[in-house]
Scaffold this active site. Structure first.
Site, PDB file in Angstrom:
ATOM      1  CE1 TYR A 142      -2.854  -2.481   0.230  1.00  0.00           C
ATOM      2  CE2 TYR A 142      -4.256  -1.961   2.195  1.00  0.00           C
ATOM      3  CZ  TYR A 142      -3.854  -3.154   1.475  1.00  0.00           C
ATOM      4  OH  TYR A 142      -4.798  -4.145   1.446  1.00  0.00           O
ATOM      5  CE  LYS A 190       0.907 -18.067  -1.906  1.00  0.00           C
ATOM      6  NZ  LYS A 190       0.005 -19.094  -1.634  1.00  0.00           N
ATOM      7  CG  ASP A 250     -12.467  -6.233   5.992  1.00  0.00           C
ATOM      8  OD1 ASP A 250     -12.220  -5.459   7.225  1.00  0.00           O
ATOM      9  OD2 ASP A 250     -12.707  -5.343   5.084  1.00  0.00           O
TER      10      ASP A 250
END
Ligand code: NAD
Length: 361
Positions: A142, A190, A250
């Site tokens: 981001y 990951k 979320d």
């Protein structure tokens, strides 16, 4: 104690839910002999309308001069067409970076009164849902370079970058948080594909030697997304990078019943924090006095606990929320067909929580 709180009401339901949190803070101030003063700051769509900028420097400066920031939510369809670097959500990224709050802490906890609102099977919910996601907040993809280029066919790039020190400081928050809870930390990455994740994993394992009382485990992010719905009781604290944390938190909020119930805190190297519910500005219900203010009220409780060192006051708010839920009061998002529930407006919910605080010893 005297505390000055920056208040960013924002857009959509932001002003309504922040009003209820302020009512609760005022009741706490009166009960415990504190003085809370408030400095209003504009951010998001309302700041675009007023200044042509989602967070002008002067509004950020106002926030930096206070003891902490309480934020409602920003954004909405009115500003969907504005250029990327001027979107309301850019204000969010800027305030996080400007305050240096690198650690976002989101509890995923089911209130027993709302167990039936979870979309998970009862036998999974019965095992318990009580974990925290510690998300790195001012690094990763981001905050990397974003660009789109090419003649004819366009190509876009978003750069994901992490340094060892950025990983270490969030890793420490993960270990310290686990140390105060059930002492289990799951590092999510990951590492089968990404270099940033391999570095992440190696730093976490180096830190583990300093926290022998905390049990560290590793999990790939795709597996974690599955495990959160399969058996959330296995988690105590999850620590992860910015984008993975955004998505997983979320998901975690959904399994607890309603997005309207969940608070969050963002902290950096000082006690000044940014406190906000995890949901957005809910433009579909804005201005109708039907939003659930509890996520914002619990965010204010987190501010008292983590930034102002007022644990009794925070406990008081959380107990009042529990009492009001036990009495059957529900905003629309957490309403169900159970007997005895009372549909409650946003402002009534704030009043009921204030009343419960005043009534408790
Ligand atoms: P949203 O969280 O605003 O809403 C999703 C759904 O949940 C909607 O149906 C909404 O009515 C409901 N909901 C959310 N909060 C609620 C509450 N307190 N009480 C009752 N119901 C509630 O997500 P969205 O619709 O994807 O986004 C709307 C806008 O908010 C967008 O502009 C988005 O960019 C922005 N947004 C802002 C933040 C933030 O300010 N931190 C976070 C997420 C999204």
């Amino acid at each position: 104690m005297n505390k000055n709180i920056a208040v960013i009401r924002g857009d959509g339901i932001g002003p309504e839910i922040v009003n209820e949190a302020i009512k609760v803070l005022d009741v706490i101030a009166e009960k415990y002999g504190h003085t809370f003063s408030y400095t209003d700051a504009d951010m998001g769509g309302c700041a675009i309308d007023k200044y042509g900028d989602p967070l002008p420097q002067h509004e950020l400066d106002k926030c930096l001069k206070t003891d902490s920031v309480l934020l409602g939510a920003v954004g909405g369809p009115k500003w969907d067409g504005v250029p990327g670097n001027m979107r309301p959500e850019k204000g969010l990224l800027r305030i996080r970076a400007g305050m240096g709050v690198y650690s976002n802490n989101r509890p995923a906890k089911i209130w027993p009164q709302l167990a039936s609102a979870s979309p998970l099977k009862p036998e999974i919910v019965e095992k318990g849902i009580d974990f925290i996601i510690v998300r790195e907040l001012i690094g990763g993809i981001y905050f990397g370079e974003h660009k789109t280029y090419g003649q004819g066919e366009k190509v876009s790039e978003d750069v994901m970058k992490y340094s060892e020190s950025e990983i270490e400081r969030i890793g420490r928050i993960g270990f310290e948080t686990a140390r105060k809870r059930r002492k289990k930390l799951c590092s999510v990455e990951k590492s089968n594909v990404l270099d940033t994740s391999r570095l992440w994993k190696s730093v976490m394992h180096r830190l583990a030697a300093e926290y022998p009382d905390v049990e560290l485990s590793d999990m790939l992010v795709d597996n974690c997304a599955m495990q959160i719905v399969k058996d959330p009781s296995q988690f105590d604290v999850i620590v992860t990078e910015n984008m993975f944390g955004d998505i997983l938190s979320d998901e975690a909020s959904m399994i607890t019943g309603s997005i309207g119930m969940i608070p969050s805190s963002s902290l950096g190297a000082t006690s000044n924090g940014l406190y906000e519910p995890i949901h957005g500005s809910a433009p579909d219900i804005a201005g109708k006095d039907v939003a659930n203010p509890i996520g914002t009220i619990l965010s204010a409780a987190m501010m008292l606990r983590f930034s102002f060192d007022m644990p009794a006051e925070a406990d008081d708010i959380e107990a009042a929320v529990g009492k009001v839920l036990s009495e059957g009061y529900r905003t629309g998002d957490i309403m169900s067909s159970e007997d005895g529930l009372k549909l409650t407006k946003c402002s009534e919910m704030g009043d009921l929580i204030c009343r419960a605080i005043k009534a408790s010893k």
